[in-house]
Motif scaffolding. Structure first.
Motif, PDB file in Angstrom:
ATOM      1  N   TYR A 294       0.819  -1.212   0.000  1.00  0.00           N
ATOM      2  CA  TYR A 294       0.000   0.000   0.000  1.00  0.00           C
ATOM      3  C   TYR A 294       0.854   1.264   0.000  1.00  0.00           C
ATOM      4  CZ  TYR A 294      -3.721  -3.303   0.642  1.00  0.00           C
ATOM      5  OH  TYR A 294      -4.585  -4.348   0.441  1.00  0.00           O
ATOM      6  N   GLY A 295       2.035   1.203   0.600  1.00  0.00           N
ATOM      7  CA  GLY A 295       2.926   2.354   0.562  1.00  0.00           C
ATOM      8  C   GLY A 295       3.540   2.592  -0.812  1.00  0.00           C
ATOM      9  N   GLU A 296       3.559   1.565  -1.655  1.00  0.00           N
ATOM     10  CA  GLU A 296       4.156   1.662  -2.992  1.00  0.00           C
ATOM     11  C   GLU A 296       3.113   1.688  -4.099  1.00  0.00           C
ATOM     12  OE1 GLU A 296       7.396   1.922  -3.413  1.00  0.00           O
ATOM     13  OE2 GLU A 296       7.963   1.582  -1.331  1.00  0.00           O
ATOM     14  N   PHE A 297       1.857   1.489  -3.752  1.00  0.00           N
ATOM     15  CA  PHE A 297       0.847   1.165  -4.757  1.00  0.00           C
ATOM     16  C   PHE A 297       0.709   2.233  -5.830  1.00  0.00           C
ATOM     17  CE2 PHE A 297      -3.378   0.637  -6.557  1.00  0.00           C
ATOM     18  CZ  PHE A 297      -3.347  -0.716  -6.852  1.00  0.00           C
ATOM     19  N   TRP A 298       0.557   3.483  -5.435  1.00  0.00           N
ATOM     20  CA  TRP A 298       0.314   4.511  -6.456  1.00  0.00           C
ATOM     21  C   TRP A 298       1.531   4.711  -7.351  1.00  0.00           C
ATOM     22  CZ3 TRP A 298      -4.473   4.338  -6.527  1.00  0.00           C
ATOM     23  CH2 TRP A 298      -5.254   4.402  -5.380  1.00  0.00           C
ATOM     24  N   LYS A 299       2.728   4.481  -6.820  1.00  0.00           N
ATOM     25  CA  LYS A 299       3.933   4.576  -7.662  1.00  0.00           C
ATOM     26  C   LYS A 299       3.961   3.437  -8.679  1.00  0.00           C
ATOM     27  CE  LYS A 299       6.691   4.942  -3.985  1.00  0.00           C
ATOM     28  NZ  LYS A 299       5.823   5.435  -2.886  1.00  0.00           N
ATOM     29  N   ILE A 300       3.487   2.253  -8.289  1.00  0.00           N
ATOM     30  CA  ILE A 300       3.396   1.126  -9.225  1.00  0.00           C
ATOM     31  C   ILE A 300       2.398   1.453 -10.331  1.00  0.00           C
ATOM     32  CG2 ILE A 300       2.678  -1.287  -9.451  1.00  0.00           C
ATOM     33  CD1 ILE A 300       3.739  -1.702  -6.578  1.00  0.00           C
ATOM     34  N   VAL A 301       1.263   2.051  -9.963  1.00  0.00           N
ATOM     35  CA  VAL A 301       0.261   2.444 -10.958  1.00  0.00           C
ATOM     36  C   VAL A 301       0.861   3.420 -11.967  1.00  0.00           C
ATOM     37  CG1 VAL A 301      -1.904   3.716 -11.294  1.00  0.00           C
ATOM     38  CG2 VAL A 301      -1.726   2.013  -9.461  1.00  0.00           C
ATOM     39  N   GLU A 302       1.580   4.417 -11.466  1.00  0.00           N
ATOM     40  CA  GLU A 302       2.181   5.404 -12.359  1.00  0.00           C
ATOM     41  C   GLU A 302       3.221   4.762 -13.271  1.00  0.00           C
ATOM     42  OE1 GLU A 302       4.282   9.784 -12.068  1.00  0.00           O
ATOM     43  OE2 GLU A 302       4.739   8.317 -10.509  1.00  0.00           O
ATOM     44  N   HIS A 303       4.107   3.956 -12.706  1.00  0.00           N
ATOM     45  CA  HIS A 303       5.211   3.385 -13.483  1.00  0.00           C
ATOM     46  C   HIS A 303       4.704   2.495 -14.613  1.00  0.00           C
ATOM     47  CE1 HIS A 303       9.250   1.799 -14.225  1.00  0.00           C
ATOM     48  NE2 HIS A 303       8.683   0.597 -14.303  1.00  0.00           N
ATOM     49  N   HIS A 304       3.720   1.658 -14.318  1.00  0.00           N
ATOM     50  CA  HIS A 304       3.243   0.694 -15.316  1.00  0.00           C
ATOM     51  C   HIS A 304       2.051   1.223 -16.110  1.00  0.00           C
ATOM     52  CE1 HIS A 304       5.848  -2.664 -14.240  1.00  0.00           C
ATOM     53  NE2 HIS A 304       5.638  -2.383 -12.971  1.00  0.00           N
ATOM     54  N   ARG A 305       1.594   2.422 -15.794  1.00  0.00           N
ATOM     55  CA  ARG A 305       0.429   2.999 -16.457  1.00  0.00           C
ATOM     56  C   ARG A 305      -0.766   2.048 -16.339  1.00  0.00           C
ATOM     57  NH1 ARG A 305       1.002   7.519 -15.718  1.00  0.00           N
ATOM     58  NH2 ARG A 305      -0.528   8.121 -17.311  1.00  0.00           N
ATOM     59  N   ILE A 306      -1.028   1.607 -15.122  1.00  0.00           N
ATOM     60  CA  ILE A 306      -2.131   0.690 -14.863  1.00  0.00           C
ATOM     61  C   ILE A 306      -3.442   1.353 -15.267  1.00  0.00           C
ATOM     62  CG2 ILE A 306      -3.346  -0.642 -13.104  1.00  0.00           C
ATOM     63  CD1 ILE A 306      -0.504  -1.618 -13.533  1.00  0.00           C
ATOM     64  N   ALA A 307      -4.265   0.641 -16.048  1.00  0.00           N
ATOM     65  CA  ALA A 307      -5.551   1.184 -16.497  1.00  0.00           C
ATOM     66  C   ALA A 307      -6.720   0.645 -15.684  1.00  0.00           C
ATOM     67  CB  ALA A 307      -5.766   0.855 -17.976  1.00  0.00           C
ATOM     68  N   ALA A 308      -6.580  -0.569 -15.147  1.00  0.00           N
ATOM     69  CA  ALA A 308      -7.675  -1.176 -14.393  1.00  0.00           C
ATOM     70  C   ALA A 308      -7.102  -2.119 -13.356  1.00  0.00           C
ATOM     71  CB  ALA A 308      -8.632  -1.922 -15.324  1.00  0.00           C
ATOM     72  N   MET A 309      -7.865  -2.339 -12.319  1.00  0.00           N
ATOM     73  CA  MET A 309      -7.469  -3.266 -11.269  1.00  0.00           C
ATOM     74  C   MET A 309      -8.712  -3.964 -10.744  1.00  0.00           C
ATOM     75  SD  MET A 309      -6.797  -0.573  -8.123  1.00  0.00           S
ATOM     76  CE  MET A 309      -6.686  -1.840  -6.853  1.00  0.00           C
ATOM     77  N   SER A 310      -8.503  -5.044 -10.021  1.00  0.00           N
ATOM     78  CA  SER A 310      -9.618  -5.805  -9.458  1.00  0.00           C
ATOM     79  C   SER A 310      -9.277  -6.165  -8.022  1.00  0.00           C
ATOM     80  CB  SER A 310      -9.866  -7.074 -10.284  1.00  0.00           C
ATOM     81  OG  SER A 310     -10.930  -7.826  -9.743  1.00  0.00           O
ATOM     82  N   ALA A 311     -10.203  -5.903  -7.106  1.00  0.00           N
ATOM     83  CA  ALA A 311      -9.944  -6.184  -5.699  1.00  0.00           C
ATOM     84  C   ALA A 311     -11.267  -6.285  -4.952  1.00  0.00           C
ATOM     85  CB  ALA A 311      -9.052  -5.106  -5.073  1.00  0.00           C
ATOM     86  N   VAL A 312     -11.164  -6.598  -3.669  1.00  0.00           N
ATOM     87  CA  VAL A 312     -12.343  -6.693  -2.809  1.00  0.00           C
ATOM     88  C   VAL A 312     -12.516  -5.367  -2.055  1.00  0.00           C
ATOM     89  CG1 VAL A 312     -12.148  -9.190  -2.585  1.00  0.00           C
ATOM     90  CG2 VAL A 312     -10.968  -7.715  -0.946  1.00  0.00           C
ATOM     91  N   PRO A 313     -13.689  -5.108  -1.479  1.00  0.00           N
ATOM     92  CA  PRO A 313     -13.940  -3.814  -0.829  1.00  0.00           C
ATOM     93  C   PRO A 313     -12.920  -3.436   0.240  1.00  0.00           C
ATOM     94  CG  PRO A 313     -16.015  -4.953  -1.154  1.00  0.00           C
ATOM     95  CD  PRO A 313     -14.929  -5.918  -1.545  1.00  0.00           C
ATOM     96  N   THR A 314     -12.437  -4.409   1.018  1.00  0.00           N
ATOM     97  CA  THR A 314     -11.502  -4.064   2.090  1.00  0.00           C
ATOM     98  C   THR A 314     -10.219  -3.441   1.544  1.00  0.00           C
ATOM     99  OG1 THR A 314     -10.752  -6.374   2.038  1.00  0.00           O
ATOM    100  CG2 THR A 314     -12.358  -5.781   3.734  1.00  0.00           C
ATOM    101  N   VAL A 315      -9.799  -3.838   0.344  1.00  0.00           N
ATOM    102  CA  VAL A 315      -8.601  -3.256  -0.275  1.00  0.00           C
ATOM    103  C   VAL A 315      -8.826  -1.772  -0.562  1.00  0.00           C
ATOM    104  CG1 VAL A 315      -7.163  -3.264  -2.352  1.00  0.00           C
ATOM    105  CG2 VAL A 315      -7.776  -5.419  -1.233  1.00  0.00           C
ATOM    106  N   TYR A 316     -10.001  -1.449  -1.106  1.00  0.00           N
ATOM    107  CA  TYR A 316     -10.277  -0.052  -1.442  1.00  0.00           C
ATOM    108  C   TYR A 316     -10.453   0.805  -0.180  1.00  0.00           C
ATOM    109  CZ  TYR A 316     -10.717  -1.879  -6.127  1.00  0.00           C
ATOM    110  OH  TYR A 316     -10.446  -2.491  -7.327  1.00  0.00           O
ATOM    111  N   ALA A 317     -10.934   0.189   0.888  1.00  0.00           N
ATOM    112  CA  ALA A 317     -11.035   0.937   2.148  1.00  0.00           C
ATOM    113  C   ALA A 317      -9.652   1.345   2.637  1.00  0.00           C
ATOM    114  CB  ALA A 317     -11.744   0.083   3.197  1.00  0.00           C
ATOM    115  N   VAL A 318      -8.661   0.462   2.459  1.00  0.00           N
ATOM    116  CA  VAL A 318      -7.293   0.788   2.862  1.00  0.00           C
ATOM    117  C   VAL A 318      -6.681   1.816   1.903  1.00  0.00           C
ATOM    118  CG1 VAL A 318      -4.970  -0.126   3.233  1.00  0.00           C
ATOM    119  CG2 VAL A 318      -6.967  -1.444   3.976  1.00  0.00           C
TER     120      VAL A 318
END
Length: 625
Positions: A294-318
């Motif tokens: 979670y501390g690295e997540f947004w940097k991973i999104v930026e680096h790989h140009r992530i367009a979509a992801m899939s997760a459960v509600p608890t992940v999005y709460a964090v």
């Protein structure tokens, strides 16, 4: 085949009718998951297919495979399995957290035989039963470097196997650890044993649409597990329905972090991207359970140009609490499923990130996904519109009579993604499959309460077994949970029925709170009483927990809450009897109160008290059963 026949416009709800005007048989779908991979490798041989991260802290050191390289490794692994005796109808068990080699190993198992993914966190007895049901004699498993606990479990299961093939961590360097000899079992590293096998083609019998592709275990953490069978046609059709989404084009990047023993990981983030040559970036072995991610997540999104992801509600709460410290403009939408999405989680994530949460709905017995939402056409209160070629109806829970649109009943599904049944045995030719009461004339009883709109949008109203029935009045636990989640200090909520001698059940709730929260249980009872729409649904008690129980794939585990509520209610009723102890156990999906009596307690009076409750009970006296 034309692009229009394979990829109709599918960007808004109104597109559904035009899509279904063309029969699915004219969509030129590949015959199997292997044929799907072959086509991807032929069309985009040098494009990136998978990028797997060793762990969050080392996300800049991934292992990548192009589509051509992925196919080559699948050929090697499948040819090894064939040489080990695996044939079309033979299961290959896979028990490992996600790693670079688990992806081709899973596809290879479906090519050479039938993949049977296992959750290594299940009990030894459950895993043994799943192996027995599948008949697997070959196990692909995490080795001591990758997941020591899983490796220990694999060794305890080895006596039921002929071959154990071992996986190393993503990007492992240097010589691997020496593997112990296991009497009567061939043990070796998968990559080493497969290295000399043909990478250009598969030497065995290729699967056809009607062949089984996988056996996925279902159920929670208790009771006898079941193996749901998927055909290649099931998986290919469902993957196409997901890939048909016009909002993601060829080359889009998707993020994957759910375990590959879960159908969402296989169908949504492995098979569906193969249709359009999309690149899947996989998290490390702990997936979303790795705190450092979670501390690295947004940097991973930026680096790989992530367009979509899939997760459960608890992940999005964090994630809603994680500072956005990177450019995440590439993230077009985030898919959410597996459990209901609380309104507070949706609002918190979308406000924090500017990214739309897109709900979906599905279940293992319908392969994976059966409904999807549209980020540009939100329909609050629904989990989306049914996917193309899947039919839905709502029926009376007892008579199975179809109910009019807008009425709530049990949701049933038919179509090309409905599974052929559970594995109940094996004869000399193949698996014996049975719907076990869930299949009737091609319709799957989902066990979910729902109502349907005319255009196929689905409103869920909870699980049939999750309904709280107070004096004959049905209470949807979601209305209680939604009210509690509007409290600023409540991070999760679960409502269940507590046994009651007068009403049968009364609603109670369990919550988790933010760090440093000051709200008391009494405060929360008052909060809910002011906000739950129905007076009868206001919870009679609220208990604060450190964490709500979940299944191994992150779904809320209401049975554990019902067991606790039952224990508390029966213990309170029996408090006048000195020395009586009360527990509650879960057996095959039912909560049973177990009561131990001191020898000097009048058992008949205890039974008379228990008779006021509609709860299965088991009495024992101290010193004797």
């Amino acid at each position: 085949m034309t692009a229009a026949s394979l990829w109709p416009r599918y960007a808004e709800p109104a597109d559904l009718a035009a899509i279904e005007a063309v029969p699915l048989t004219e969509r030129s779908l590949p015959e199997s998951t292997y044929a799907l991979l072959q086509r991807a490798a032929a069309w985009w041989p040098d494009h990136p297919a998978t990028t797997v991260l060793p762990e969050a802290a080392r996300w800049r050191e991934p292992v990548r495979r192009t589509f051509g390289e992925l196919l080559a490794d699948v050929h090697r692994y499948a040819n090894l399995l064939r040489d080990l005796g695996v044939r079309r109808g033979d299961a290959v068990a896979l028990m490992s957290p996600n790693c670079a080699d688990l992806v081709p190993a899973t596809l290879a198992a479906q090519l050479a035989g039938v993949a049977a993914p296992l959750n290594g966190g299940l009990s030894r007895d459950h895993l043994g039963e799943l192996l027995r049901l599948s008949g697997a004699r070959v196990l692909i498993t995490a080795g001591p470097e990758l997941a020591p606990e899983t490796w220990v479990t694999a060794r305890t299961l080895a006596g039921e196997l002929d071959v154990v093939l071992v996986l190393r961590p993503t990007g492992a360097a240097g010589a691997p650890a020496a593997l112990p000899a296991i009497d009567g079992v061939r043990v070796g590293y998968l990559a080493d044993l497969a290295a000399a096998h043909d990478a250009a083609d598969f030497a065995g019998e290729r699967p056809v649409a009607s062949d089984l592709a996988a056996l996925f275990h279902t159920g929670g953490t208790t009771g006898a597990p079941k193996l749901a069978a998927h055909t290649h046609a099931n998986e290919v059709a469902d993957a196409w329905m997901i890939a048909a989404n016009s909002l993601l084009d060829a080359g889009s990047v998707v993020f994957a972090a759910l375990p590959l023993f879960h159908v969402n990981a296989l169908v949504v983030t492995l098979l569906a991207p193969l249709f359009k040559g999309q690149h899947a970036v996989w998290a490390g072995p702990l997936g979303y359970r790795e705190p450092a991610l979670y501390g690295e997540f947004w940097k991973i999104v930026e680096h790989h140009r992530i367009a979509a992801m899939s997760a459960v509600p608890t992940v999005y709460a964090v994630l809603a609490q994680c500072p956005v410290d990177a450019d995440i403009a590439s993230l077009r939408f985030a898919m959410v499923g597996a459990s209901p999405l609380p309104a507070a989680v949706r609002e918190g994530f979308q406000t924090h990130t500017g990214v739309t949460l897109v709900e979906g709905y599905g279940l293992t017995e319908a392969t994976c996904a059966s409904a999807r939402s549209f980020p540009d056409a939100p329909r609050p209160g629904t989990v989306g519109q049914r996917l193309p070629y899947q039919r839905m109806k709502v029926v009376h829970p007892e008579t199975r009579e179809e109910l009019p649109r807008g009425e709530t009943g049990v949701l049933e599904i038919s179509g090309p993604t409905v599974f052929p049944g559970y594995v109940v045995g094996r004869d000399e030719n193949a698996y014996v499959l049975d719907g076990l009461g869930k299949l009737s004339d091609g319709w799957l009883n989902t066990g979910d309460l729902a109502r349907l709109e005319a255009d196929g949008f689905v409103h869920l109203a909870g699980r049939v077994k999750d309904l709280i029935i107070r004096g004959g009045h049905n209470i949807d636990p979601a209305m209680i949970e939604d009210a509690l989640l509007t409290h600023s200090q409540v991070t999760a909520a679960g409502a269940v029925g507590r046994p009651d001698e007068h009403a049968g059940e009364v609603p109670v709730a369990y919550v988790t709170l933010t760090s440093g929260a000051t709200a008391t249980e009494a405060d929360l009872v008052a909060w809910a009483a002011d906000r739950v729409p129905e007076r009868a649904a206001a919870p009679k008690a609220i208990t604060v927990l450190d964490a709500l129980p979940v299944t191994d794939v992150g779904k809320p585990y209401k049975l554990a809450l019902r067991a606790d509520a039952t224990r508390r209610a029966i213990a309170e009723a029996l408090a006048p009897f000195d020395g009586v102890t009360v527990d509650a156990v879960i057996e095959d999906g039912t909560v049973t109160a177990t009561i131990t009596l001191p020898s000097d307690v009048d058992e008949s009076k205890v039974r008379a008290t228990l008779g006021r409750y509609t709860v299965p009970t088991r009495l024992t006296s101290q010193g004797r059963p």
